[in-house]
Write a protein that holds these residues in place. Structure first.
Motif, PDB file in Angstrom:
ATOM      1  N   MET A 163     -37.460  75.678  31.415  1.00 29.55           N
ATOM      2  CA  MET A 163     -38.789  75.448  30.881  1.00 29.55           C
ATOM      3  C   MET A 163     -39.397  76.528  31.774  1.00 29.55           C
ATOM      4  O   MET A 163     -39.437  76.742  33.121  1.00 29.55           O
ATOM      5  N   ASP A 164     -40.612  77.011  31.358  1.00 24.86           N
ATOM      6  CA  ASP A 164     -41.247  78.264  31.886  1.00 24.86           C
ATOM      7  C   ASP A 164     -42.583  77.566  32.735  1.00 24.86           C
ATOM      8  O   ASP A 164     -43.388  77.052  32.110  1.00 24.86           O
ATOM      9  N   TYR A 165     -42.403  77.606  34.102  1.00 26.42           N
ATOM     10  CA  TYR A 165     -43.653  77.210  34.893  1.00 26.42           C
ATOM     11  C   TYR A 165     -44.578  78.423  35.354  1.00 26.42           C
ATOM     12  O   TYR A 165     -45.256  78.210  36.267  1.00 26.42           O
ATOM     13  N   THR A 166     -44.375  79.532  34.767  1.00 25.62           N
ATOM     14  CA  THR A 166     -44.973  80.703  35.798  1.00 25.62           C
ATOM     15  C   THR A 166     -46.298  81.119  34.825  1.00 25.62           C
ATOM     16  O   THR A 166     -46.724  82.119  35.475  1.00 25.62           O
ATOM     17  N   TYR A 194     -43.356  73.204  39.637  1.00 23.09           N
ATOM     18  CA  TYR A 194     -43.143  74.508  40.095  1.00 23.09           C
ATOM     19  C   TYR A 194     -43.280  74.951  41.575  1.00 23.09           C
ATOM     20  O   TYR A 194     -42.285  75.347  42.275  1.00 23.09           O
ATOM     21  N   ASN A 195     -44.443  74.278  42.106  1.00 23.42           N
ATOM     22  CA  ASN A 195     -44.679  74.367  43.465  1.00 23.42           C
ATOM     23  C   ASN A 195     -43.406  73.580  44.320  1.00 23.42           C
ATOM     24  O   ASN A 195     -43.338  74.170  45.462  1.00 23.42           O
ATOM     25  N   ILE A 242     -46.579  69.235  50.367  1.00 19.10           N
ATOM     26  CA  ILE A 242     -47.517  70.316  50.010  1.00 19.10           C
ATOM     27  C   ILE A 242     -47.848  70.826  48.444  1.00 19.10           C
ATOM     28  O   ILE A 242     -48.534  71.556  48.072  1.00 19.10           O
ATOM     29  N   GLU A 243     -47.084  70.170  47.633  1.00 19.35           N
ATOM     30  CA  GLU A 243     -46.716  70.722  46.188  1.00 19.35           C
ATOM     31  C   GLU A 243     -47.866  70.497  45.448  1.00 19.35           C
ATOM     32  O   GLU A 243     -47.993  71.291  44.473  1.00 19.35           O
ATOM     33  N   ALA A 254     -50.496  81.535  45.742  1.00 18.26           N
ATOM     34  CA  ALA A 254     -49.851  81.159  47.010  1.00 18.26           C
ATOM     35  C   ALA A 254     -48.468  80.967  46.594  1.00 18.26           C
ATOM     36  O   ALA A 254     -47.350  81.304  47.127  1.00 18.26           O
ATOM     37  N   SER A 255     -48.197  80.276  45.737  1.00 19.87           N
ATOM     38  CA  SER A 255     -46.922  79.988  45.007  1.00 19.87           C
ATOM     39  C   SER A 255     -45.859  80.840  44.544  1.00 19.87           C
ATOM     40  O   SER A 255     -44.898  81.112  44.937  1.00 19.87           O
TER      41      SER A 255
END
Length: 218
Positions: free
Chosen positions: A1-4, A134-135, A161-162, A169-170
């Motif tokens: 899965m694409d989280y970008t 993702y984070n 911190i997620e 930042a991620s």
């Protein structure tokens, strides 16, 4: 899965170094305080810290919200559906507590309910959930592969911190992890030196890291 892909429409972060109404590129000490850079340094820092805490308090994606959204997302992936009972069990809360929080998420347009009380994420809710997941993955890899924490501690710290990391930042953190994961003698040498590095503070006044107090003594 694409989280970008981008989630800026959902996760909006105002730069903490500037107050509302400040001119871009002009420090708070000049725009708001009317002081010289040297005179306003302490006051500017206090303003910045206050803005950070205000931003933190106003942040809509709380730790609880993040866990409810990601739990629904993960239940639907694992079981094909998500219902109140399963969400409460996964989060180890009562059905009453889960019901109250889910109503709040529905009112905010992050969760919807379909046939037979099945829960699903709205488009905005899914964006938030995927950004949090993702984070979490990026932070876990950073804590484990770069900082050398064991995997359990890495996951615990990432969980804390997620929901707070911005997309930018991620992404930068991911870039650092990828850079330091390269099969390169220079990288290997750096990681070896870092693993045995001991924090020392021989000259606090000229330290390039500490300002008001010695971080190494904390």
């Amino acid at each position: 899965m694409d989280y970008t892909h981008s989630y800026e429409s959902v996760l909006v972060f105002r730069p903490c170094g500037f107050l509302k109404g400040a001119r871009p590129g002009v420090p708070v000490s000049r725009t708001v305080m009317g002081a010289s850079p040297r005179q306003g340094q302490g006051q500017e820092k206090r303003f910045m810290n206050n803005e950070v805490w205000k931003e933190f308090a106003a942040h809509e994606v709380t730790h609880s919200v993040a866990h409810y959204l990601t739990t629904i997302q993960e239940l639907r992936q694992r079981k094909g559906y998500a219902i109140l009972k399963d969400v409460a069990e996964d989060l180890q809360v009562t059905k009453g507590s889960a019901s109250v929080q889910l109503k709040n998420l529905k009112d905010r347009g992050l969760v919807s309910e379909v046939d037979r009380h099945h829960l699903c994420l709205t488009e905005d809710g899914e964006k938030v959930a995927l950004q949090v997941i993702y984070n979490r993955e990026v932070a876990t890899n950073f804590f484990h592969k770069v900082l050398g924490l064991d995997h359990v501690d890495a996951e615990i710290n990432a969980c804390k911190i997620e929901h707070l990391l911005s997309h930018e930042a991620s992404q930068r953190l991911l870039g650092l992890v990828q850079l330091l994961s390269q099969d390169d003698p220079t990288v290997a040498g750096f990681l070896k030196k870092f693993s045995s590095f001991q924090i020392t503070c021989p000259d606090h006044e000229n330290c390039g890291v500490c300002e008001d107090a010695c971080i190494g003594d904390s």
